[in-house]
Scaffold this active site. Structure first.
Site, PDB file in Angstrom:
ATOM      1  NE  ARG A  46       3.581-114.866  -6.545  1.00 46.93           N
ATOM      2  CZ  ARG A  46       4.582-114.804  -7.380  1.00 46.93           C
ATOM      3  NH1 ARG A  46       4.459-115.256  -8.612  1.00 46.93           N
ATOM      4  NH2 ARG A  46       5.740-114.297  -7.024  1.00 46.93           N
ATOM      5  N   GLY A  47       2.922-111.436  -7.292  1.00 50.07           N
ATOM      6  CA  GLY A  47       4.014-110.851  -8.067  1.00 50.07           C
ATOM      7  C   GLY A  47       3.614-109.428  -8.427  1.00 50.07           C
ATOM      8  CB  ALA A  48       5.387-106.220  -7.992  1.00 54.22           C
TER       9      ALA A  48
ATOM     10  CG  ASP B 114       7.325-107.203  -4.372  1.00 56.78           C
ATOM     11  OD1 ASP B 114       8.351-107.905  -4.219  1.00 56.78           O
ATOM     12  OD2 ASP B 114       6.244-107.667  -4.790  1.00 56.78           O
TER      13      ASP B 114
ATOM     14  CG  ASN C 166      12.245-108.973  -4.145  1.00 56.95           C
ATOM     15  OD1 ASN C 166      11.288-108.817  -4.902  1.00 56.95           O
ATOM     16  ND2 ASN C 166      12.980-110.073  -4.172  1.00 56.95           N
ATOM     17  CE  LYS C 167       7.345-112.670  -1.029  1.00 54.90           C
ATOM     18  NZ  LYS C 167       6.106-112.345  -0.294  1.00 54.90           N
TER      19      LYS C 167
HETATM   20  O1  MRU Z   1       4.276-112.091  -2.208  1.00 54.55           O
HETATM   21  P1  MRU Z   1       4.514-112.213  -3.670  1.00 54.55           P
HETATM   22  O2  MRU Z   1       4.627-113.614  -4.156  1.00 54.55           O
HETATM   23  O3  MRU Z   1       3.537-111.389  -4.474  1.00 54.55           O
HETATM   24  O4  MRU Z   1       5.933-111.525  -3.823  1.00 54.55           O
HETATM   25  C1  MRU Z   1       6.570-111.539  -5.039  1.00 54.55           C
HETATM   26  C2  MRU Z   1       7.969-111.117  -4.957  1.00 54.55           C
HETATM   27  O5  MRU Z   1       8.510-110.722  -3.969  1.00 54.55           O
HETATM   28  C3  MRU Z   1       8.674-111.126  -6.224  1.00 54.55           C
HETATM   29  O6  MRU Z   1      10.008-111.384  -6.019  1.00 54.55           O
HETATM   30  C4  MRU Z   1       8.360-109.883  -6.898  1.00 54.55           C
HETATM   31  O7  MRU Z   1       7.081-109.489  -7.031  1.00 54.55           O
HETATM   32  C5  MRU Z   1       9.319-109.225  -7.685  1.00 54.55           C
HETATM   33  S1  MRU Z   1       8.785-108.635  -9.228  1.00 54.55           S
HETATM   34  C6  MRU Z   1       8.305-109.785 -10.275  1.00 54.55           C
END
Ligand code: MRU
Length: 363
Positions: A52-54, A241, A251-252
């Site tokens: 996970r993470g963009a 994201d 973002n989250k």
């Molecule tokens: O749902 P996720 O865990 O994939 O979300 C991740 C986030 O919101 C992060 O803060 C994000 O991807 C920012 S960039 C590294």
């Protein structure tokens, strides 16, 4: 970054033609890897948030395309792989960005040569991500250095969710400047939002920071505003994201509330992001699709018991409904600046254009 003295990226190809990833669904209690053999494995890993993470979602999608070509390198297989992967998660722009880049790289390659070309292109997406995050670290550390010098004491930085190396291929976005500053000897302390419902802050950001020796404290998501009122937060750095062409930051979920509190307390609020996160086709954050995930992520919570077992328990009455929207949008006007691999800019259309006159096409 290093785990028990060994350097890891979050994703890498193996000699047998599979792709190995760190299984983030088992952190922080177990550090394990999984081998992805097929397109469905890659799509499943993204959907279930094993990865996970963009930026890492984008990198996994790129390798997912390559895995699909192992069994069938035809045009139809490419189309099907792109469709399947695109449908896994809707919000992070890096997913569509990586798929478009893979398709562009493979379009003119004969089917017989596609597999090698696809693995090559996926590897270069990963290498570029590492370099971009490293550069974000350099530009962001400059801001931290200045603020720490002005404060003359340990700098308190609040972050939300996990935008560290686990969310990318290495280094991270929001955490890259923190790692860099820490490595340079600047005294930093990180307030880590737990980030309900999936607790990426408590389980992943805390794990990363601990592994790197960065002082940090996990806090309830709702504590940030209070800490800002009491002067205990010097800056906020989050990831993104999807960032619009006008600088709105998706973002989250919960990020927006931190930005509001930061604005009310004159605390600088930065978003750190690589070019692959910028969606040049969207101006308004309201046009970004927001992922809705299973209510179970909210109604239940998973942890390790005293006897060492991993258990999931319900925390909401059986009769209550739950809504689990996973992201929110922070309007550009609440963002002090964007930290990118090309430097720091205002969260505005012209700010982004000043760094990306070519709209990032060469990135
Ligand atoms: O749902 P996720 O865990 O994939 O979300 C991740 C986030 O919101 C992060 O803060 C994000 O991807 C920012 S960039 C590294």
């Amino acid at each position: 970054m290093k785990i028990s003295g060994l350097h890891y990226r979050t994703i890498w190809p193996t000699a047998s033609g599979s792709v190995r990833v760190i299984d983030q669904s088992r952190l922080p209690f177990a550090f394990a890897t999984i081998d992805l053999e097929t397109l469905d494995d890659a799509a499943g890993a993204i959907r279930s948030m094993v990865v996970r993470g963009a930026p890492l979602i984008g990198a996994t999608a790129a390798y997912g395309m390559a895995l699909a070509l192992r069994s069938d390198p035809s045009d139809a297989s490419l189309d099907e792989a792109a469709r399947t992967l695109k449908a896994t998660r809707p919000t992070a722009h890096n997913l569509a960005w990586a798929l478009a880049r893979m398709r562009a790289a493979l379009a003119t390659v004969a089917p017989a040569d596609r597999l090698e070309a696809a693995f090559g292109e996926a590897a270069s997406i990963c290498d570029a991500d590492v370099e971009q995050c490293r550069a974000i670290g350099i530009h962001g550390a400059e801001i931290i250095r200045r603020s720490a010098a002005a404060a003359g004491r340990t700098l308190n930085i609040l972050t939300h969710c996990n935008a560290g190396w686990l969310a990318c291929v290495d280094w991270g976005t929001a955490l890259a400047p923190i790692y860099r500053a820490h490595d340079e000897g600047i005294e930093v302390h990180v307030w880590v939002d737990e980030t309900r419902p999936r607790n990426q802050g408590a389980s992943l950001t805390a794990f990363e920071l601990a592994a790197h020796g960065v002082p940090h404290t996990v806090i309830a998501d709702n504590l940030g505003g209070h800490l800002m009122q009491r002067g205990r937060v010097d800056m906020v750095i989050v990831g993104s994201d999807r960032t619009t062409a006008a600088g709105d930051v998706c973002n989250k979920v919960g990020t927006y509330l931190k930005a509001l509190a930061a604005h009310d307390n004159a605390v600088p609020f930065y978003a750190a992001l690589p070019v692959s996160t910028i969606d040049w086709s969207i101006e308004r954050g309201g046009d970004i699709p927001i992922e809705e995930r299973s209510p179970m992520e909210l109604t239940h919570i998973t942890g390790r018991t005293a006897s060492g077992n991993i258990e999931t328990v319900r925390v909401v009455p059986e009769s209550s409904r739950a809504l689990n929207l996973a992201f929110d949008v922070t309007p550009a006007k609440l963002v002090t600046a964007l930290i990118t691999e090309r430097g720091v800019c205002a969260a505005t259309r012209s700010g982004l254009r000043s760094l990306y006159p070519d709209r990032g096409l060469s990135a």
